[in-house]
Design a protein around this motif. Structure first.
Motif, PDB file in Angstrom:
ATOM      1  N   ILE A   1      27.698  12.586 -87.495  1.00 54.28           N
ATOM      2  CA  ILE A   1      28.041  13.786 -86.724  1.00 54.28           C
ATOM      3  C   ILE A   1      26.951  14.093 -85.703  1.00 54.28           C
ATOM      4  O   ILE A   1      27.232  14.345 -84.526  1.00 54.28           O
ATOM      5  N   ASP A   2      25.690  14.079 -86.140  1.00 53.65           N
ATOM      6  CA  ASP A   2      24.592  14.402 -85.231  1.00 53.65           C
ATOM      7  C   ASP A   2      24.492  13.394 -84.089  1.00 53.65           C
ATOM      8  O   ASP A   2      24.204  13.769 -82.948  1.00 53.65           O
ATOM      9  N   GLU A   3      24.742  12.136 -84.372  1.00 53.75           N
ATOM     10  CA  GLU A   3      24.714  11.119 -83.317  1.00 53.75           C
ATOM     11  C   GLU A   3      25.815  11.390 -82.280  1.00 53.75           C
ATOM     12  O   GLU A   3      25.584  11.288 -81.076  1.00 53.75           O
ATOM     13  N   ILE A   4      26.988  11.752 -82.753  1.00 56.22           N
ATOM     14  CA  ILE A   4      28.100  12.088 -81.841  1.00 56.22           C
ATOM     15  C   ILE A   4      27.731  13.308 -81.007  1.00 56.22           C
ATOM     16  O   ILE A   4      27.927  13.319 -79.780  1.00 56.22           O
ATOM     17  N   LEU A   5      27.189  14.342 -81.646  1.00 54.54           N
ATOM     18  CA  LEU A   5      26.815  15.550 -80.909  1.00 54.54           C
ATOM     19  C   LEU A   5      25.712  15.252 -79.894  1.00 54.54           C
ATOM     20  O   LEU A   5      25.764  15.746 -78.763  1.00 54.54           O
ATOM     21  N   ARG A   6      24.729  14.442 -80.268  1.00 60.68           N
ATOM     22  CA  ARG A   6      23.663  14.067 -79.324  1.00 60.68           C
ATOM     23  C   ARG A   6      24.236  13.341 -78.113  1.00 60.68           C
ATOM     24  O   ARG A   6      23.801  13.541 -76.982  1.00 60.68           O
ATOM     25  N   THR A   7      25.212  12.486 -78.364  1.00 53.40           N
ATOM     26  CA  THR A   7      25.793  11.685 -77.292  1.00 53.40           C
ATOM     27  C   THR A   7      26.607  12.530 -76.322  1.00 53.40           C
ATOM     28  O   THR A   7      26.542  12.317 -75.115  1.00 53.40           O
ATOM     29  N   TYR A   8      27.356  13.506 -76.820  1.00 54.11           N
ATOM     30  CA  TYR A   8      28.312  14.213 -75.974  1.00 54.11           C
ATOM     31  C   TYR A   8      27.919  15.642 -75.592  1.00 54.11           C
ATOM     32  O   TYR A   8      28.614  16.265 -74.797  1.00 54.11           O
ATOM     33  N   ALA A   9      26.834  16.164 -76.114  1.00 53.92           N
ATOM     34  CA  ALA A   9      26.378  17.510 -75.732  1.00 53.92           C
ATOM     35  C   ALA A   9      25.531  17.384 -74.475  1.00 53.92           C
ATOM     36  O   ALA A   9      24.310  17.348 -74.531  1.00 53.92           O
ATOM     37  N   GLN A  10      26.185  17.301 -73.359  1.00 59.18           N
ATOM     38  CA  GLN A  10      25.514  17.058 -72.084  1.00 59.18           C
ATOM     39  C   GLN A  10      24.484  18.142 -71.778  1.00 59.18           C
ATOM     40  O   GLN A  10      24.796  19.322 -71.760  1.00 59.18           O
ATOM     41  N   GLY A  11      23.254  17.702 -71.570  1.00 61.34           N
ATOM     42  CA  GLY A  11      22.194  18.626 -71.203  1.00 61.34           C
ATOM     43  C   GLY A  11      21.589  19.376 -72.377  1.00 61.34           C
ATOM     44  O   GLY A  11      20.732  20.229 -72.181  1.00 61.34           O
ATOM     45  N   TRP A  12      22.028  19.091 -73.587  1.00 55.55           N
ATOM     46  CA  TRP A  12      21.517  19.783 -74.769  1.00 55.55           C
ATOM     47  C   TRP A  12      21.097  18.773 -75.831  1.00 55.55           C
ATOM     48  O   TRP A  12      21.844  17.857 -76.149  1.00 55.55           O
ATOM     49  N   THR A  13      19.936  18.960 -76.387  1.00 57.96           N
ATOM     50  CA  THR A  13      19.554  18.199 -77.571  1.00 57.96           C
ATOM     51  C   THR A  13      19.924  19.052 -78.779  1.00 57.96           C
ATOM     52  O   THR A  13      20.050  20.281 -78.668  1.00 57.96           O
ATOM     53  N   LEU A  14      20.078  18.424 -79.911  1.00 61.06           N
ATOM     54  CA  LEU A  14      20.378  19.188 -81.132  1.00 61.06           C
ATOM     55  C   LEU A  14      19.278  20.198 -81.417  1.00 61.06           C
ATOM     56  O   LEU A  14      19.541  21.329 -81.824  1.00 61.06           O
ATOM     57  N   GLU A  15      18.052  19.800 -81.182  1.00 57.09           N
ATOM     58  CA  GLU A  15      16.915  20.666 -81.459  1.00 57.09           C
ATOM     59  C   GLU A  15      16.874  21.887 -80.538  1.00 57.09           C
ATOM     60  O   GLU A  15      16.363  22.936 -80.920  1.00 57.09           O
ATOM     61  N   ARG A  16      17.426  21.759 -79.356  1.00 55.11           N
ATOM     62  CA  ARG A  16      17.409  22.851 -78.390  1.00 55.11           C
ATOM     63  C   ARG A  16      18.558  23.846 -78.600  1.00 55.11           C
ATOM     64  O   ARG A  16      18.489  24.991 -78.155  1.00 55.11           O
ATOM     65  N   MET A  17      19.603  23.396 -79.281  1.00 51.69           N
ATOM     66  CA  MET A  17      20.744  24.281 -79.547  1.00 51.69           C
ATOM     67  C   MET A  17      20.321  25.400 -80.495  1.00 51.69           C
ATOM     68  O   MET A  17      19.499  25.181 -81.384  1.00 51.69           O
ATOM     69  N   PRO A  18      20.915  26.583 -80.330  1.00 52.30           N
ATOM     70  CA  PRO A  18      20.692  27.605 -81.352  1.00 52.30           C
ATOM     71  C   PRO A  18      21.132  27.043 -82.712  1.00 52.30           C
ATOM     72  O   PRO A  18      22.145  26.356 -82.817  1.00 52.30           O
ATOM     73  N   ALA A  19      20.360  27.328 -83.746  1.00 57.08           N
ATOM     74  CA  ALA A  19      20.626  26.748 -85.068  1.00 57.08           C
ATOM     75  C   ALA A  19      22.037  27.046 -85.553  1.00 57.08           C
ATOM     76  O   ALA A  19      22.708  26.170 -86.119  1.00 57.08           O
ATOM     77  N   VAL A  20      22.510  28.250 -85.328  1.00 54.70           N
ATOM     78  CA  VAL A  20      23.856  28.595 -85.798  1.00 54.70           C
ATOM     79  C   VAL A  20      24.910  27.774 -85.054  1.00 54.70           C
ATOM     80  O   VAL A  20      25.886  27.312 -85.658  1.00 54.70           O
ATOM     81  N   ASP A  21      24.715  27.542 -83.771  1.00 51.48           N
ATOM     82  CA  ASP A  21      25.656  26.721 -83.001  1.00 51.48           C
ATOM     83  C   ASP A  21      25.664  25.283 -83.512  1.00 51.48           C
ATOM     84  O   ASP A  21      26.714  24.660 -83.621  1.00 51.48           O
ATOM     85  N   ARG A  22      24.493  24.776 -83.821  1.00 51.24           N
ATOM     86  CA  ARG A  22      24.369  23.416 -84.337  1.00 51.24           C
ATOM     87  C   ARG A  22      25.175  23.268 -85.639  1.00 51.24           C
ATOM     88  O   ARG A  22      25.913  22.311 -85.822  1.00 51.24           O
ATOM     89  N   VAL A  23      25.059  24.243 -86.521  1.00 53.22           N
ATOM     90  CA  VAL A  23      25.790  24.188 -87.789  1.00 53.22           C
ATOM     91  C   VAL A  23      27.288  24.345 -87.545  1.00 53.22           C
ATOM     92  O   VAL A  23      28.101  23.628 -88.139  1.00 53.22           O
ATOM     93  N   ILE A  24      27.674  25.255 -86.677  1.00 52.57           N
ATOM     94  CA  ILE A  24      29.100  25.429 -86.350  1.00 52.57           C
ATOM     95  C   ILE A  24      29.662  24.124 -85.788  1.00 52.57           C
ATOM     96  O   ILE A  24      30.768  23.703 -86.158  1.00 52.57           O
ATOM     97  N   LEU A  25      28.928  23.479 -84.909  1.00 51.03           N
ATOM     98  CA  LEU A  25      29.391  22.215 -84.332  1.00 51.03           C
ATOM     99  C   LEU A  25      29.498  21.113 -85.386  1.00 51.03           C
ATOM    100  O   LEU A  25      30.417  20.292 -85.335  1.00 51.03           O
ATOM    101  N   ARG A  26      28.584  21.102 -86.336  1.00 46.04           N
ATOM    102  CA  ARG A  26      28.678  20.110 -87.411  1.00 46.04           C
ATOM    103  C   ARG A  26      29.937  20.345 -88.245  1.00 46.04           C
ATOM    104  O   ARG A  26      30.649  19.395 -88.576  1.00 46.04           O
ATOM    105  N   ILE A  27      30.208  21.594 -88.574  1.00 49.46           N
ATOM    106  CA  ILE A  27      31.411  21.912 -89.347  1.00 49.46           C
ATOM    107  C   ILE A  27      32.655  21.549 -88.545  1.00 49.46           C
ATOM    108  O   ILE A  27      33.571  20.900 -89.061  1.00 49.46           O
ATOM    109  N   GLY A  28      32.705  21.969 -87.287  1.00 50.41           N
ATOM    110  CA  GLY A  28      33.860  21.676 -86.443  1.00 50.41           C
ATOM    111  C   GLY A  28      34.071  20.186 -86.248  1.00 50.41           C
ATOM    112  O   GLY A  28      35.204  19.692 -86.284  1.00 50.41           O
ATOM    113  N   THR A  29      32.992  19.447 -86.059  1.00 52.44           N
ATOM    114  CA  THR A  29      33.096  17.994 -85.880  1.00 52.44           C
ATOM    115  C   THR A  29      33.581  17.335 -87.162  1.00 52.44           C
ATOM    116  O   THR A  29      34.441  16.444 -87.127  1.00 52.44           O
TER     117      THR A  29
END
Length: 136
Positions: A58-86
């Motif tokens: 999941i994190d690899e997919i998010l890193r690849t397609y979150a244009q202009g955003w690293t996982l570390e730079r995302m708000p923590a709650v958004d990162r978790v929401i995206l993991r659940i949604g993915t």
């Protein structure tokens, strides 16, 4: 809120707490069972275990397609929401794709910043359109 909606919200709480405390989500669940009257819905546990099991992918997919955003730079709650949604979008065939996206957006709307719903919708919408190639 539906039972599954509540389960998603509880899974978000558990995964967020685990990340913030640097502990395993299973430890958070166990602690809640021991110290509170909180009932953990089976779907909450399914989400948590699914996200944990697939988090590397999941994190690899998010890193690849979150244009202009690293996982570390995302708000923590958004990162978790995206993991659940993915996880729901790509790995849970019981949840229709559109529902996975809209439920993640709803979580972002209630739990994160004003900009988060559009960000979550855009990224998960992109993953939804790429789903056949992502799982190939």
């Amino acid at each position: 809120m539906s039972a599954r909606g509540k389960a998603r919200s509880r899974a978000l709480d558990i995964l967020f707490e685990a990340e913030q405390r640097s502990v395993a989500p299973s430890e958070v669940i166990q602690r809640r069972r021991e110290r509170t009257d909180q009932q953990i819905n089976p779907y909450t546990e399914e989400i948590v275990s699914g996200v944990v099991e697939k988090q590397g992918q999941i994190d690899e997919i998010l890193r690849t397609y979150a244009q202009g955003w690293t996982l570390e730079r995302m708000p923590a709650v958004d990162r978790v929401i995206l993991r659940i949604g993915t996880w729901e979008l790509l790995f849970n065939d019981e949840v229709p794709d559109g529902v996975a996206v809209s439920e993640a957006v709803a979580l972002a709307r209630t739990m994160s910043t004003d900009d988060s719903p559009a960000f979550v919708n855009g990224l998960l919408g992109r993953l939804q359109s790429l789903k056949p190639t992502l799982l190939a």
